[in-house]
Design a protein around this motif. Structure first.
Motif, PDB file in Angstrom:
ATOM      1  N   ARG A 237       0.928  -1.533   0.348  1.00 33.90           N
ATOM      2  CA  ARG A 237      -0.066   0.218   0.084  1.00 33.90           C
ATOM      3  C   ARG A 237       0.529   1.217  -0.210  1.00 33.90           C
ATOM      4  N   VAL A 238       0.418   2.354  -1.091  1.00 35.34           N
ATOM      5  CA  VAL A 238       1.488   3.439  -1.300  1.00 35.34           C
ATOM      6  C   VAL A 238       0.748   4.375  -0.948  1.00 35.34           C
ATOM      7  N   GLN A 239      -0.841   3.969  -0.801  1.00 36.38           N
ATOM      8  CA  GLN A 239      -1.615   6.165  -0.605  1.00 36.38           C
ATOM      9  C   GLN A 239      -2.939   5.165  -0.534  1.00 36.38           C
ATOM     10  N   ARG A 240      -3.240   6.480   0.281  1.00 35.99           N
ATOM     11  CA  ARG A 240      -4.831   5.780   0.463  1.00 35.99           C
ATOM     12  C   ARG A 240      -5.848   5.471  -0.667  1.00 35.99           C
ATOM     13  N   SER A 241      -5.600   5.291  -1.693  1.00 35.99           N
ATOM     14  CA  SER A 241      -6.567   4.565  -2.233  1.00 35.99           C
ATOM     15  C   SER A 241      -5.101   3.863  -3.724  1.00 35.99           C
ATOM     16  N   TYR A 242      -4.332   4.164  -3.231  1.00 30.49           N
ATOM     17  CA  TYR A 242      -3.342   2.994  -4.607  1.00 30.49           C
ATOM     18  C   TYR A 242      -2.388   1.776  -3.437  1.00 30.49           C
ATOM     19  N   GLU A 253      10.745   8.694  -6.453  1.00 31.29           N
ATOM     20  CA  GLU A 253      11.069  10.213  -6.235  1.00 31.29           C
ATOM     21  C   GLU A 253      10.277  10.877  -5.653  1.00 31.29           C
ATOM     22  N   PRO A 254      11.538  11.318  -4.306  1.00 27.87           N
ATOM     23  CA  PRO A 254      11.181  12.128  -3.338  1.00 27.87           C
ATOM     24  C   PRO A 254      10.528  13.055  -3.530  1.00 27.87           C
ATOM     25  N   LEU A 255       9.485  13.736  -3.077  1.00 27.80           N
ATOM     26  CA  LEU A 255       9.152  15.280  -3.365  1.00 27.80           C
ATOM     27  C   LEU A 255       9.536  16.266  -2.002  1.00 27.80           C
ATOM     28  N   ASP A 256       8.969  17.315  -2.408  1.00 29.43           N
ATOM     29  CA  ASP A 256       9.524  18.656  -0.916  1.00 29.43           C
ATOM     30  C   ASP A 256       8.980  17.964   0.141  1.00 29.43           C
ATOM     31  N   THR A 257       7.148  17.730  -0.301  1.00 25.12           N
ATOM     32  CA  THR A 257       6.663  17.811   0.529  1.00 25.12           C
ATOM     33  C   THR A 257       6.413  16.519   1.488  1.00 25.12           C
ATOM     34  N   GLY A 258       7.628  16.028   1.692  1.00 23.96           N
ATOM     35  CA  GLY A 258       7.841  15.031   2.232  1.00 23.96           C
ATOM     36  C   GLY A 258       7.144  13.425   1.168  1.00 23.96           C
ATOM     37  N   ASP A 259       6.292  14.088   0.571  1.00 25.79           N
ATOM     38  CA  ASP A 259       5.417  12.238  -0.187  1.00 25.79           C
ATOM     39  C   ASP A 259       6.675  11.915  -1.297  1.00 25.79           C
ATOM     40  N   ALA A 260       6.477  11.592  -2.260  1.00 21.78           N
ATOM     41  CA  ALA A 260       6.730  10.063  -2.860  1.00 21.78           C
ATOM     42  C   ALA A 260       6.042  10.486  -4.272  1.00 21.78           C
ATOM     43  N   ARG A 261       7.064  10.019  -5.622  1.00 24.71           N
ATOM     44  CA  ARG A 261       6.007   9.833  -7.040  1.00 24.71           C
ATOM     45  C   ARG A 261       7.498   8.496  -6.861  1.00 24.71           C
ATOM     46  N   ARG A 265       6.694   0.431 -14.177  1.00 24.68           N
ATOM     47  CA  ARG A 265       7.298   0.181 -14.824  1.00 24.68           C
ATOM     48  C   ARG A 265       6.370   0.601 -17.236  1.00 24.68           C
ATOM     49  N   ASP A 266       5.248   0.600 -16.826  1.00 25.35           N
ATOM     50  CA  ASP A 266       4.562   1.356 -18.020  1.00 25.35           C
ATOM     51  C   ASP A 266       4.974   2.572 -17.715  1.00 25.35           C
ATOM     52  N   GLY A 267       5.257   3.317 -17.206  1.00 26.58           N
ATOM     53  CA  GLY A 267       5.556   4.362 -17.291  1.00 26.58           C
ATOM     54  C   GLY A 267       4.291   5.583 -16.368  1.00 26.58           C
ATOM     55  N   VAL A 268       3.218   4.915 -15.718  1.00 28.41           N
ATOM     56  CA  VAL A 268       2.691   5.524 -14.965  1.00 28.41           C
ATOM     57  C   VAL A 268       3.239   5.962 -13.850  1.00 28.41           C
ATOM     58  N   LYS A 269       2.888   7.264 -13.212  1.00 30.67           N
ATOM     59  CA  LYS A 269       3.131   7.475 -12.500  1.00 30.67           C
ATOM     60  C   LYS A 269       2.840   7.632 -10.536  1.00 30.67           C
ATOM     61  N   ILE A 270       2.259   6.985 -10.252  1.00 32.11           N
ATOM     62  CA  ILE A 270       1.422   6.739  -8.615  1.00 32.11           C
ATOM     63  C   ILE A 270       1.867   7.401  -7.750  1.00 32.11           C
ATOM     64  N   PRO A 271       0.923   8.676  -7.219  1.00 30.14           N
ATOM     65  CA  PRO A 271       1.942   9.404  -5.883  1.00 30.14           C
ATOM     66  C   PRO A 271       1.572   8.124  -4.376  1.00 30.14           C
ATOM     67  N   TYR A 276       3.702   5.731   3.684  1.00 31.36           N
ATOM     68  CA  TYR A 276       4.182   4.813   3.286  1.00 31.36           C
ATOM     69  C   TYR A 276       5.615   4.935   3.365  1.00 31.36           C
ATOM     70  N   ARG A 277       5.962   6.446   2.634  1.00 30.04           N
ATOM     71  CA  ARG A 277       7.293   6.600   1.488  1.00 30.04           C
ATOM     72  C   ARG A 277       8.579   5.684   2.668  1.00 30.04           C
ATOM     73  N   THR A 278       8.524   5.542   4.005  1.00 31.60           N
ATOM     74  CA  THR A 278       9.980   5.050   4.502  1.00 31.60           C
ATOM     75  C   THR A 278       9.735   3.817   4.174  1.00 31.60           C
ATOM     76  N   ALA A 279       8.265   3.100   4.532  1.00 33.57           N
ATOM     77  CA  ALA A 279       8.276   1.207   4.870  1.00 33.57           C
ATOM     78  C   ALA A 279       8.656   1.151   3.792  1.00 33.57           C
ATOM     79  N   LEU A 280       8.291   1.521   2.330  1.00 33.90           N
ATOM     80  CA  LEU A 280       8.710   1.481   0.864  1.00 33.90           C
ATOM     81  C   LEU A 280      10.116   1.291   0.480  1.00 33.90           C
ATOM     82  N   ARG A 281      10.394   2.392   1.080  1.00 33.38           N
ATOM     83  CA  ARG A 281      11.169   2.840   0.670  1.00 33.38           C
ATOM     84  C   ARG A 281      12.455   1.526   1.153  1.00 33.38           C
ATOM     85  N   ASP A 282      12.280   1.758   2.715  1.00 30.76           N
ATOM     86  CA  ASP A 282      13.201  -0.137   3.350  1.00 30.76           C
ATOM     87  C   ASP A 282      12.707  -1.107   2.077  1.00 30.76           C
ATOM     88  N   ARG A 283      11.489  -1.715   2.038  1.00 30.40           N
ATOM     89  CA  ARG A 283      10.796  -3.447   1.094  1.00 30.40           C
ATOM     90  C   ARG A 283      11.643  -2.952  -0.300  1.00 30.40           C
TER      91      ARG A 283
END
Length: 290
Positions: A237-242, A253-261, A265-271, A276-283
């Protein structure tokens, strides 16, 4: 691969968003022209511009309400299994719909009349609102029907996913609690979709869209419910809806807000939210490109 000429759902997908955005202005524009012509004939004693102001102010306000109507039709659908629970809600929504419609169109009429050096008076208050509500409740439910039929058409051609049922006799072939495959129904046919092929998931009202090779297959469930049934080593899980499949994640891609993008693989960018960012980066490990 055989190439098919003519209309296909894949070709429609390329301009689907534009069609959906353009449909409602065109629909209300045509209605305004037809209703305006009738209104001019029904009110020969009024100035020619007045019936056009009445009809266009109503259409513009109703057009502004369409996004909210699309949302409530998705969030509280009127289907065979839900209509008894959701109908009272829609009756309440229709009252709010009518109230906003009347207030909005009266405000626009007053503005138009003021610009023309005149003054607009809206009938007899609540008595006239009752009359308007009788018209608006019909419009509300007809619009719901139209939205529902379009959504049904899209689902039929796009395909709708569901979890495999437990067999009536004998043990299930695979885990029901953590499914390896989903059943997809499309154009009267059925095929199996492997869970590992799902690239990412997006919650949408009462559905979760399973994104696979450029296609979205809606599954009637919640994100929390399907997240609990997917392989936690593969789906995150990376966001409430994703939620994403780590096998298809290319870059964080880290963002200045503390979130990430997230780049898939298909070129889609997901918020990705900060939660969830730290846990995702570790995984995701060192293969992420920041």
């Amino acid at each position: 691969m055989t190439k098919h000429s003519g209309f296909t759902f894949e070709s429609f997908q390329r301009w689907r968003r534009g069609f959906e955005l353009a449909f409602w202005p065109v629909y209300f524009g045509v209605n305004t022209v037809l209703n305006g012509m009738v209104s001019v004939m029904d009110h020969p004693d009024s100035s020619t511009w007045e019936p056009w102001v009445w009809e266009s102010s109503s259409a513009v306000t109703m057009l502004a309400l369409i996004p909210a109507l699309v949302y409530v039709s998705r969030r509280w659908p009127l289907r065979l299994e839900t209509w008894q629970r959701n109908l009272p809600l829609h009756l309440a929504f229709s009252l709010a719909f009518s109230l906003i419609h009347v207030v909005g169109m009266v405000a626009l009429r007053k503005l138009a009349y003021a610009l023309a050096g005149s003054h607009y008076v809206f009938g007899e208050g609540w008595k006239d609102f009752g009359y308007e509500y009788l018209k608006d409740i019909r419009s509300y439910f007809w619009l719901l029907v139209g939205i529902g039929l379009y959504r049904l058409w899209v689902v039929r051609f796009q395909g709708e996913a569901r979890l495999l049922d437990e067999p009536d006799v004998g043990p299930p072939v695979e885990s029901i609690e953590q499914p390896e495959r989903f059943l997809v129904r499309k154009l009267g046919k059925e095929f199996l979709l492997a869970a590992r092929e799902i690239e990412w998931l997006q919650a949408s009202g009462n559905y979760v869209n399973l994104h696979v090779r450029g296609r979205d297959y809606p599954l009637r469930t919640t994100m929390a419910a399907i997240e609990a049934r997917l392989d936690a080593q593969q789906f995150v899980r990376v966001q409430r809806s994703y939620a994403v499949n780590l096998e298809f994640l290319v870059e964080i891609e880290p963002l200045d807000t503390g979130d990430a993008r997230l780049l898939m693989r298909d070129g889609v960018k997901i918020p990705c939210s900060r939660r969830y960012r730290t846990a995702l980066r570790d995984r995701f490990g060192q293969s992420a490109v920041a």
